[in-house]
Design a protein around this motif. Sequence first.
Motif, PDB file in Angstrom:
ATOM      1  N   TYR A   1      15.469  -8.120   5.937  1.00 49.05           N
ATOM      2  CA  TYR A   1      14.763  -7.486   6.075  1.00 49.05           C
ATOM      3  C   TYR A   1      14.864  -5.894   6.157  1.00 49.05           C
ATOM      4  CZ  TYR A   1      10.391  -4.025   7.520  1.00 49.05           C
ATOM      5  OH  TYR A   1       8.947  -3.411   7.143  1.00 49.05           O
ATOM      6  N   LYS A   2      16.013  -5.572   6.019  1.00 49.94           N
ATOM      7  CA  LYS A   2      16.702  -3.949   5.103  1.00 49.94           C
ATOM      8  C   LYS A   2      16.260  -4.412   3.829  1.00 49.94           C
ATOM      9  CE  LYS A   2      20.509  -1.153   6.122  1.00 49.94           C
ATOM     10  NZ  LYS A   2      21.656  -0.424   6.468  1.00 49.94           N
ATOM     11  N   ALA A   3      17.293  -5.962   3.365  1.00 53.22           N
ATOM     12  CA  ALA A   3      17.829  -5.928   2.205  1.00 53.22           C
ATOM     13  C   ALA A   3      16.222  -5.755   0.791  1.00 53.22           C
ATOM     14  CB  ALA A   3      18.357  -6.844   1.842  1.00 53.22           C
ATOM     15  N   ARG A   4      14.616  -6.809   1.806  1.00 51.65           N
ATOM     16  CA  ARG A   4      13.714  -6.214   1.030  1.00 51.65           C
ATOM     17  C   ARG A   4      12.758  -4.992   1.103  1.00 51.65           C
ATOM     18  NH1 ARG A   4      14.652 -11.668   2.404  1.00 51.65           N
ATOM     19  NH2 ARG A   4      14.293 -13.503   1.782  1.00 51.65           N
ATOM     20  N   ARG A   5      13.214  -4.790   1.571  1.00 47.76           N
ATOM     21  CA  ARG A   5      12.294  -3.025   2.231  1.00 47.76           C
ATOM     22  C   ARG A   5      13.066  -1.930   1.817  1.00 47.76           C
ATOM     23  NH1 ARG A   5       9.506  -0.159   1.984  1.00 47.76           N
ATOM     24  NH2 ARG A   5       8.446   1.572   3.892  1.00 47.76           N
ATOM     25  N   ALA A   6      14.266  -2.210   0.842  1.00 46.40           N
ATOM     26  CA  ALA A   6      15.047  -1.145   0.322  1.00 46.40           C
ATOM     27  C   ALA A   6      14.451  -0.920  -0.982  1.00 46.40           C
ATOM     28  CB  ALA A   6      16.748  -1.511   0.365  1.00 46.40           C
ATOM     29  N   GLN A   7      14.399  -2.238  -1.742  1.00 46.73           N
ATOM     30  CA  GLN A   7      13.187  -1.923  -2.983  1.00 46.73           C
ATOM     31  C   GLN A   7      11.933  -1.579  -3.557  1.00 46.73           C
ATOM     32  OE1 GLN A   7      16.155  -4.595  -5.196  1.00 46.73           O
ATOM     33  NE2 GLN A   7      16.571  -5.721  -3.705  1.00 46.73           N
ATOM     34  N   VAL A   8      11.564  -1.897  -2.264  1.00 50.88           N
ATOM     35  CA  VAL A   8       9.838  -1.833  -2.480  1.00 50.88           C
ATOM     36  C   VAL A   8       9.632  -0.628  -3.143  1.00 50.88           C
ATOM     37  CG1 VAL A   8       8.186  -2.251  -1.380  1.00 50.88           C
ATOM     38  CG2 VAL A   8       9.248  -3.615  -0.695  1.00 50.88           C
ATOM     39  N   PHE A   9       8.206  -0.099  -4.351  1.00 50.62           N
ATOM     40  CA  PHE A   9       7.784   0.088  -4.651  1.00 50.62           C
ATOM     41  C   PHE A   9       6.427   0.190  -4.369  1.00 50.62           C
ATOM     42  CE2 PHE A   9       5.384   2.306  -7.581  1.00 50.62           C
ATOM     43  CZ  PHE A   9       6.115   4.216  -7.735  1.00 50.62           C
ATOM     44  N   ILE A  10       5.852   1.218  -3.606  1.00 53.22           N
ATOM     45  CA  ILE A  10       4.324   1.564  -3.040  1.00 53.22           C
ATOM     46  C   ILE A  10       3.467   2.092  -3.816  1.00 53.22           C
ATOM     47  CG2 ILE A  10       2.846   1.306  -1.156  1.00 53.22           C
ATOM     48  CD1 ILE A  10       5.888   0.565   0.699  1.00 53.22           C
ATOM     49  N   VAL A  11       2.355   1.041  -3.988  1.00 54.17           N
ATOM     50  CA  VAL A  11       1.256   1.821  -4.791  1.00 54.17           C
ATOM     51  C   VAL A  11      -0.139   1.657  -3.420  1.00 54.17           C
ATOM     52  CG1 VAL A  11      -0.518   1.766  -6.852  1.00 54.17           C
ATOM     53  CG2 VAL A  11       1.598   1.431  -6.852  1.00 54.17           C
ATOM     54  N   ALA A  12      -0.343   2.747  -2.836  1.00 52.80           N
ATOM     55  CA  ALA A  12      -1.720   3.147  -1.359  1.00 52.80           C
ATOM     56  C   ALA A  12      -3.186   3.121  -2.021  1.00 52.80           C
ATOM     57  CB  ALA A  12      -0.922   3.489  -0.552  1.00 52.80           C
ATOM     58  N   ILE A  13      -3.851   2.297  -1.857  1.00 51.39           N
ATOM     59  CA  ILE A  13      -5.542   2.892  -2.631  1.00 51.39           C
ATOM     60  C   ILE A  13      -5.828   3.547  -1.199  1.00 51.39           C
ATOM     61  CG2 ILE A  13      -7.313   1.216  -2.848  1.00 51.39           C
ATOM     62  CD1 ILE A  13      -5.745   1.309  -5.148  1.00 51.39           C
ATOM     63  N   HIS A  14      -6.401   4.334  -0.824  1.00 51.84           N
ATOM     64  CA  HIS A  14      -7.355   4.477   0.053  1.00 51.84           C
ATOM     65  C   HIS A  14      -8.266   4.171   0.124  1.00 51.84           C
ATOM     66  CE1 HIS A  14      -4.438   8.220   0.214  1.00 51.84           C
ATOM     67  NE2 HIS A  14      -4.682   8.860  -0.797  1.00 51.84           N
ATOM     68  N   CYS A  15      -9.321   3.713   1.155  1.00 44.95           N
ATOM     69  CA  CYS A  15     -10.609   3.016   1.509  1.00 44.95           C
ATOM     70  C   CYS A  15     -11.040   4.057   1.130  1.00 44.95           C
ATOM     71  CB  CYS A  15      -9.935   2.682   2.978  1.00 44.95           C
ATOM     72  SG  CYS A  15      -8.721   1.376   3.071  1.00 44.95           S
ATOM     73  N   THR A  16     -12.215   3.156   0.882  1.00 45.17           N
ATOM     74  CA  THR A  16     -13.702   4.340   0.134  1.00 45.17           C
ATOM     75  C   THR A  16     -15.000   3.077   0.774  1.00 45.17           C
ATOM     76  OG1 THR A  16     -13.697   2.737  -2.223  1.00 45.17           O
ATOM     77  CG2 THR A  16     -12.701   4.979  -1.930  1.00 45.17           C
ATOM     78  N   GLN A  17     -14.863   1.983   1.039  1.00 43.73           N
ATOM     79  CA  GLN A  17     -15.686   1.017   2.089  1.00 43.73           C
ATOM     80  C   GLN A  17     -14.580   0.876   3.982  1.00 43.73           C
ATOM     81  OE1 GLN A  17     -16.930  -1.968  -0.356  1.00 43.73           O
ATOM     82  NE2 GLN A  17     -15.890  -3.205   0.840  1.00 43.73           N
ATOM     83  N   ALA A  18     -15.752   0.897   4.547  1.00 44.85           N
ATOM     84  CA  ALA A  18     -15.745   0.489   5.816  1.00 44.85           C
ATOM     85  C   ALA A  18     -15.559  -1.586   5.940  1.00 44.85           C
ATOM     86  CB  ALA A  18     -15.444   1.565   7.229  1.00 44.85           C
ATOM     87  N   GLY A  19     -14.977  -1.684   6.482  1.00 47.70           N
ATOM     88  CA  GLY A  19     -15.284  -3.264   7.182  1.00 47.70           C
ATOM     89  C   GLY A  19     -16.321  -2.733   7.907  1.00 47.70           C
ATOM     90  N   ASN A  20     -16.958  -4.112   8.924  1.00 48.37           N
ATOM     91  CA  ASN A  20     -17.351  -4.574  10.040  1.00 48.37           C
ATOM     92  C   ASN A  20     -16.239  -4.637  11.102  1.00 48.37           C
ATOM     93  OD1 ASN A  20     -19.709  -3.854   8.647  1.00 48.37           O
ATOM     94  ND2 ASN A  20     -19.928  -6.621   8.516  1.00 48.37           N
ATOM     95  N   THR A  21     -15.001  -5.029  11.089  1.00 51.40           N
ATOM     96  CA  THR A  21     -14.582  -4.733  11.976  1.00 51.40           C
ATOM     97  C   THR A  21     -13.553  -4.064  11.804  1.00 51.40           C
ATOM     98  OG1 THR A  21     -12.745  -6.590  10.411  1.00 51.40           O
ATOM     99  CG2 THR A  21     -14.578  -7.379  12.489  1.00 51.40           C
ATOM    100  N   CYS A  22     -13.432  -2.911  11.374  1.00 49.88           N
ATOM    101  CA  CYS A  22     -11.843  -2.179  10.884  1.00 49.88           C
ATOM    102  C   CYS A  22     -12.111  -1.371  12.321  1.00 49.88           C
ATOM    103  CB  CYS A  22     -12.347  -1.468   9.718  1.00 49.88           C
ATOM    104  SG  CYS A  22     -11.659  -2.279   8.551  1.00 49.88           S
ATOM    105  N   PHE A  23     -11.318  -0.511  12.582  1.00 53.42           N
ATOM    106  CA  PHE A  23     -11.326   0.552  13.314  1.00 53.42           C
ATOM    107  C   PHE A  23     -10.181   1.607  12.857  1.00 53.42           C
ATOM    108  CE2 PHE A  23      -9.910  -3.346  15.506  1.00 53.42           C
ATOM    109  CZ  PHE A  23      -8.765  -2.874  16.505  1.00 53.42           C
ATOM    110  N   CYS A  24      -9.435   1.265  12.486  1.00 52.26           N
ATOM    111  CA  CYS A  24      -8.000   2.193  12.014  1.00 52.26           C
ATOM    112  C   CYS A  24      -8.827   3.752  12.161  1.00 52.26           C
ATOM    113  CB  CYS A  24      -7.867   1.797  10.400  1.00 52.26           C
ATOM    114  SG  CYS A  24      -9.072   2.896   9.478  1.00 52.26           S
ATOM    115  N   ALA A  25      -9.330   4.274  12.075  1.00 52.24           N
ATOM    116  CA  ALA A  25      -9.999   5.846  12.429  1.00 52.24           C
ATOM    117  C   ALA A  25      -9.843   6.215  14.006  1.00 52.24           C
ATOM    118  CB  ALA A  25     -11.192   6.217  11.409  1.00 52.24           C
ATOM    119  N   SER A  26      -9.619   5.257  14.263  1.00 47.98           N
ATOM    120  CA  SER A  26      -9.561   5.417  16.388  1.00 47.98           C
ATOM    121  C   SER A  26      -8.470   5.072  16.557  1.00 47.98           C
ATOM    122  CB  SER A  26     -10.644   4.495  16.695  1.00 47.98           C
ATOM    123  OG  SER A  26     -10.822   3.274  16.846  1.00 47.98           O
TER     124      SER A  26
END
Length: 384
Positions: free
Chosen positions: A144-169
């Motif tokens: 895991y450490k070897a894979r994680r060390a080289q990751v570049f992350i482009v995040a996307i903020h959500c602009t729609q909520a799914g019916n099964t989502c509850f991340c805000a809570s």
Amino acid sequence: MHKGQFVLERSGLEQLLQALRAEGYLTLGPKVREGAIVYDEVQQLEDLPIGYTDHQEGGTYRLRRRSDEALFGYNVGPHSWKRFLHPPLLRLFRARKVNGNLEVENEAEPIPKYAFIGVRACELAAIQIQDRVFLGGPYQDPHYKARRAQVFIVAIHCTQAGNTCFCASVNSGPRAQTGFDLALTEVLEGDRHYFVGEVGSEAGGRLLDRVAHRPAEGPECSRAEALVAQTARNMGRRLDSEGLKERLYQNLEHPRWEEVAARCLSCGNCTQVCPTCFCTSVEDHNDLAGQIAERTRRWDSCFTADFSYLHGGSVRVSTKARYRQWLTHKLATWQDQFGTLGCVGCGRCITWCPVGIDLTEEVAAMNNPAISTLPGRQEGGTHV
């Protein structure tokens, strides 16, 4: 590092993708395949799920066309980024008999530099949880450490909520807070299609310098913030996490466990799609000639009988015991082990459960000793 927000036009996202590939990254992102949005290699913008969204309910997942050309206008699918950092199947070693001697092959396969495109806030929170599991203690997972060390992350903020989502809570979204190199909010206004972004690391700032962009103006920032805020208000589910650990510990014999067990198939779908579950088993194999032996590690699930097998039999024989183990570990003992919930509110376990078991409903029932059955949920959900 760049300060303040910036605007990236749709064409700028193509430049960003190509800049990452030029730096040797394997660019991974969402693609439409086999009736779902999954994560795979994306080489250009046309590989993304342009104009697609998804409809999700308990036990239901369907792709639908949007009325616009949004690139990230969907919620999460069955894949999580875990499959690249913590692979479903990993060879630990292989040994071969050579002239009567046993030789261990050195198979140090090169690990790609991954660039994750379109990481949602809940998924970013899940990666950070797995960081604690695999890297936070005295014994670190070298794979895991070897894979994680080289990751570049482009995040996307959500602009729609799914019916099964509850991340805000559970405070893991819909806006990504930390852990990204670049974070974008997709905005479609009339004929305009652009992204309001922010830089989260030095690597993100350096890459941004290679892409056409400009400082964001006030109305553009406000529009992006309004979209994310509206998403937080429109969550399809809610999990009451206040005092949750204690409530579950106090209800280990609640009658609801029997009721959910009567519906649960012990299929393990919830653990396979969960972005934080990390259980594995180790298996040894050899060829029929007895010349080659290898050891592999593969994903396992606490819903299988063999997972809790000790000499003489399984510790958790009943479906009730297995479901209780999963839910109390995810929401209670996980906090004792790692200092956080093991759930990020992505809703995958609800969507991909064949009988539509809803984690948030089960927790609500456990919270009230007078409740033994919630109306309308006795028969199970629609099959996937």
